[in-house]
Write a protein that holds these residues in place. Structure first.
Motif, mmCIF file in Angstrom:
data_model
loop_
_atom_site.group_PDB
_atom_site.id
_atom_site.type_symbol
_atom_site.label_atom_id
_atom_site.label_comp_id
_atom_site.label_asym_id
_atom_site.label_seq_id
_atom_site.Cartn_x
_atom_site.Cartn_y
_atom_site.Cartn_z
ATOM 1 N N PHE A 1 52.230 5.806 119.445
ATOM 2 C CA PHE A 1 51.466 5.719 120.680
ATOM 3 C C PHE A 1 49.973 5.834 120.396
ATOM 4 C CE2 PHE A 1 50.485 6.082 125.067
ATOM 5 C CZ PHE A 1 49.569 7.110 125.214
ATOM 6 N N LEU A 2 49.598 6.791 119.550
ATOM 7 C CA LEU A 2 48.192 6.950 119.166
ATOM 8 C C LEU A 2 47.668 5.673 118.523
ATOM 9 C CD1 LEU A 2 47.675 10.452 117.464
ATOM 10 C CD2 LEU A 2 46.740 9.660 119.631
ATOM 11 N N ASP A 3 48.475 5.113 117.618
ATOM 12 C CA ASP A 3 48.077 3.879 116.937
ATOM 13 C C ASP A 3 47.809 2.765 117.932
ATOM 14 O OD1 ASP A 3 50.255 4.319 114.015
ATOM 15 O OD2 ASP A 3 48.230 5.039 114.451
ATOM 16 N N SER A 4 48.651 2.695 118.968
ATOM 17 C CA SER A 4 48.474 1.614 119.940
ATOM 18 C C SER A 4 47.201 1.805 120.761
ATOM 19 C CB SER A 4 49.692 1.498 120.861
ATOM 20 O OG SER A 4 49.759 2.619 121.725
ATOM 21 N N ILE A 5 46.820 3.054 121.007
ATOM 22 C CA ILE A 5 45.587 3.285 121.774
ATOM 23 C C ILE A 5 44.373 2.892 120.956
ATOM 24 C CG2 ILE A 5 44.176 4.967 123.040
ATOM 25 C CD1 ILE A 5 46.494 6.813 123.088
ATOM 26 N N PHE A 6 44.417 3.184 119.658
ATOM 27 C CA PHE A 6 43.222 2.976 118.848
ATOM 28 C C PHE A 6 43.226 1.662 118.080
ATOM 29 C CE2 PHE A 6 41.293 6.756 120.056
ATOM 30 C CZ PHE A 6 42.235 7.768 120.083
ATOM 31 N N GLN B 1 47.600 -0.670 113.191
ATOM 32 C CA GLN B 1 48.931 -1.235 113.081
ATOM 33 C C GLN B 1 49.863 -0.062 112.855
ATOM 34 O OE1 GLN B 1 48.446 -4.384 114.049
ATOM 35 N NE2 GLN B 1 49.385 -5.357 112.276
ATOM 36 N N SER B 2 50.893 0.105 113.681
ATOM 37 C CA SER B 2 51.814 1.223 113.455
ATOM 38 C C SER B 2 52.712 0.894 112.274
ATOM 39 C CB SER B 2 52.657 1.512 114.692
ATOM 40 O OG SER B 2 53.605 0.495 114.870
ATOM 41 N N GLN B 3 53.228 1.918 111.601
ATOM 42 C CA GLN B 3 53.995 1.721 110.365
ATOM 43 C C GLN B 3 55.181 0.812 110.554
ATOM 44 O OE1 GLN B 3 53.638 5.695 110.493
ATOM 45 N NE2 GLN B 3 52.890 6.082 108.437
ATOM 46 N N GLU B 4 55.899 0.937 111.689
ATOM 47 C CA GLU B 4 57.083 0.091 111.910
ATOM 48 C C GLU B 4 56.679 -1.358 112.044
ATOM 49 O OE1 GLU B 4 58.816 3.833 113.574
ATOM 50 O OE2 GLU B 4 59.069 2.296 115.097
ATOM 51 N N CYS B 5 55.548 -1.572 112.736
ATOM 52 C CA CYS B 5 55.027 -2.919 112.924
ATOM 53 C C CYS B 5 54.744 -3.542 111.572
ATOM 54 C CB CYS B 5 53.736 -2.793 113.723
ATOM 55 S SG CYS B 5 53.400 -4.171 114.780
ATOM 56 N N THR C 1 42.300 1.139 130.199
ATOM 57 C CA THR C 1 43.600 0.642 129.759
ATOM 58 C C THR C 1 44.104 1.510 128.625
ATOM 59 O OG1 THR C 1 42.368 -0.884 128.384
ATOM 60 C CG2 THR C 1 43.343 -1.777 130.386
ATOM 61 N N LYS C 2 45.427 1.603 128.520
ATOM 62 C CA LYS C 2 46.006 2.524 127.552
ATOM 63 C C LYS C 2 46.065 1.959 126.131
ATOM 64 C CE LYS C 2 46.812 5.951 130.375
ATOM 65 N NZ LYS C 2 45.771 5.653 131.381
ATOM 66 N N THR C 3 46.144 0.649 125.983
ATOM 67 C CA THR C 3 46.209 0.120 124.617
ATOM 68 C C THR C 3 44.872 -0.497 124.227
ATOM 69 O OG1 THR C 3 47.223 -1.841 125.560
ATOM 70 C CG2 THR C 3 48.695 -0.311 124.461
ATOM 71 N N ALA C 4 44.594 -0.454 122.935
ATOM 72 C CA ALA C 4 43.322 -0.975 122.436
ATOM 73 C C ALA C 4 43.306 -2.492 122.540
ATOM 74 C CB ALA C 4 43.136 -0.551 120.986
ATOM 75 N N SER C 5 42.146 -3.027 122.839
ATOM 76 C CA SER C 5 42.035 -4.480 122.960
ATOM 77 C C SER C 5 41.875 -5.126 121.586
ATOM 78 C CB SER C 5 40.865 -4.851 123.865
ATOM 79 O OG SER C 5 39.766 -3.994 123.582
ATOM 80 N N ALA C 6 41.184 -4.409 120.677
ATOM 81 C CA ALA C 6 40.938 -4.989 119.351
ATOM 82 C C ALA C 6 41.633 -4.170 118.278
ATOM 83 C CB ALA C 6 39.439 -5.032 119.085
ATOM 84 N N LYS C 7 41.985 -4.822 117.166
ATOM 85 C CA LYS C 7 42.598 -4.106 116.044
ATOM 86 C C LYS C 7 41.541 -3.293 115.318
ATOM 87 C CE LYS C 7 46.683 -6.785 114.968
ATOM 88 N NZ LYS C 7 46.527 -7.936 115.881
ATOM 89 N N ARG C 8 41.966 -2.183 114.789
ATOM 90 C CA ARG C 8 41.033 -1.302 114.097
ATOM 91 C C ARG C 8 41.446 -1.129 112.652
ATOM 92 N NH1 ARG C 8 37.611 3.207 115.887
ATOM 93 N NH2 ARG C 8 37.010 4.292 113.968
ATOM 94 N N LEU D 1 52.185 15.611 114.859
ATOM 95 C CA LEU D 1 51.342 14.884 113.930
ATOM 96 C C LEU D 1 52.000 14.582 112.581
ATOM 97 C CD1 LEU D 1 48.022 16.839 114.584
ATOM 98 C CD2 LEU D 1 48.620 14.578 115.436
ATOM 99 N N GLN D 2 53.238 15.013 112.386
ATOM 100 C CA GLN D 2 53.842 14.932 111.050
ATOM 101 C C GLN D 2 53.917 13.507 110.497
ATOM 102 O OE1 GLN D 2 58.137 15.886 110.968
ATOM 103 N NE2 GLN D 2 58.040 15.923 113.202
ATOM 104 N N ASN D 3 54.060 12.501 111.374
ATOM 105 C CA ASN D 3 54.141 11.128 110.884
ATOM 106 C C ASN D 3 52.835 10.360 111.016
ATOM 107 O OD1 ASN D 3 57.331 11.394 112.101
ATOM 108 N ND2 ASN D 3 56.935 10.880 109.965
ATOM 109 N N LEU D 4 51.743 11.092 111.189
ATOM 110 C CA LEU D 4 50.433 10.455 111.323
ATOM 111 C C LEU D 4 50.093 9.716 110.046
ATOM 112 C CD1 LEU D 4 48.249 10.720 113.627
ATOM 113 C CD2 LEU D 4 47.111 12.369 112.140
ATOM 114 N N ASN D 5 49.541 8.531 110.183
ATOM 115 C CA ASN D 5 49.035 7.823 109.020
ATOM 116 C C ASN D 5 47.696 8.478 108.689
ATOM 117 O OD1 ASN D 5 47.684 6.071 107.287
ATOM 118 N ND2 ASN D 5 48.733 4.283 108.122
#
Lengths: 142, 218
Positions: A118-123, A126-130, B30-37, B60-64
């Motif tokens: 969810f965090l990845d989608s906001i910012f 690319q999420s890992q599964e994607c 909006t909840k999702t980002a418009s551009a890739k980061r 946070l355990q699976n945070l990249n």
């Protein structure tokens, strides 16, 4: 029996044919939970969820003197969803004698990637599964 | 003299308008980002002690960790057990390399359990004053918190920094799994100016429209 900072110290040893042991704190109660057939606990979220994820029957005891505490909300909801039995200090004995553990349902597990995806989608990351699905797609494109 | 008071009033008015504008854009956002980061996001995690620490570290355990770095953990100086938990999570879950690193920053506690609300105003203000230079120096791009009181001064400062064009920090608040029917005080306050308020039970989503519900998280 875990008694924390409690002032009441239970008797230990064989009492009415039941072996009673207690401790104040342990770094982890995971092993104790695994070895148990039934767990009786206060309504702390951490305790409840740890027991439920170990798929053990849980009886939650509410402290009537703290009636307005928010621990109640979770215990009530878990009870409504049939994941735990629940009682008060006064009714503990009665509940122990009459409860049916077979009616309890396991708590569904949660995908631990949900929040980070969810965090990845906001910012815009690319999420890992994607990412995995993209790399498996590429060979056919080439 | 009149000129100075006029200027001050004017400044307060402009800042107030800008704050209202920011709040409106947060509420509309909006909840999702418009551009890739692709470049990392400087992340602050506010540690609330006890069960809150366990809950947020689990989230946070699976945070990249490459994407969310460097990481700053902000905690109350009187919190005795969280530091160990943070080190453990960082060692177990994340790699460390260059920018991908973490640090722990301690601030005074805003409110202790059972502390009277009246004295809490003063302790919170004190926490705010101490946190201000820290926030101005660190400038996180995102703040992740799950209550309790420790997060409010930090989030207020972040909001003011956004109003004053200093940063564009996003605030993500995750309400505890304990909260099924009622929002915590931190949650209610942050409903006003946090970018995302995540709740873990549908009844809360029904009651507070601005919240986001994606199911249970822990």
């Amino acid at each position: 029996m875990q008694i924390g900072h409690g002032t009441i110290v239970p008797p230990s040893g064989l009492i009415c044919d039941v072996q009673v042991e207690y401790f104040r704190f342990k770094d982890s109660v995971t092993e104790d939970i695994q070895r148990a057939d039934l767990i009786i606990s206060h309504a702390g979220a951490g305790s409840c969820l740890e027991v439920l994820s170990a798929r053990k029957p849980l009886l939650v005891v509410i402290n009537e003197e703290l009636m307005n505490n928010h621990q109640l909300e979770l215990a009530q909801q878990l009870h409504e969803d049939r994941h735990v039995h629940y009682t008060t200090c006064t009714n503990l004995e009665h509940t122990l004698q009459h409860m049916d553990l077979q009616t309890l349902e396991p708590l569904p597990t949660v995908d631990s990637h949900k929040f980070t995806n969810f965090l990845d989608s906001i910012f815009g990351f690319q999420s890992q599964e994607c990412h995995t699905s993209i790399t498996s797609f590429m060979p056919t494109q080439m | 003299f009149e000129m100075i008071s006029f200027l001050i009033l004017g400044f307060v008015f402009v800042v107030g308008m800008r704050a209202v504008y920011i709040i409106c854009s947060i509420h509309k956002g909006t909840k999702t980002a418009s551009a890739k980061r692709y470049h990392p996001l400087k992340t602050a995690v506010i540690i609330g002690s006890g069960g809150h620490t366990t809950e947020i570290l689990k989230l946070l355990q699976n945070l990249n960790s490459v994407n969310y770095s460097p990481r700053i953990y902000i905690m109350a100086s009187t919190d005795t057990s969280s530091e160990v938990k943070i080190h453990k999570t960082e060692e177990t879950c994340f790699s460390h390399n260059g920018l991908n690193s973490y640090e722990i920053v301690k601030i005074p506690r805003s409110r202790s359990v059972g502390q009277m609300y009246i004295s809490s105003v003063f302790t919170t203000l004190f926490a705010l004053l101490v946190s201000l230079p820290i926030m101005l120096k660190k400038r996180p791009e995102v703040i992740i918190c799950n209550g309790p009181g420790t997060c409010i001064p930090i989030c207020v400062i972040a909001f003011m920094m956004r109003v004053l064009y200093i940063t564009d920090t996003k605030i993500v608040f995750v309400e505890s799994i304990c909260r099924v029917k009622t929002l915590s005080l931190s949650g209610k306050i942050l409903l006003l100016f946090a970018d995302i308020v995540l709740v873990q039970w549908p009844k809360l989503k029904e009651r507070y429209r601005r919240t986001t519900f994606i199911g249970r998280l822990t």
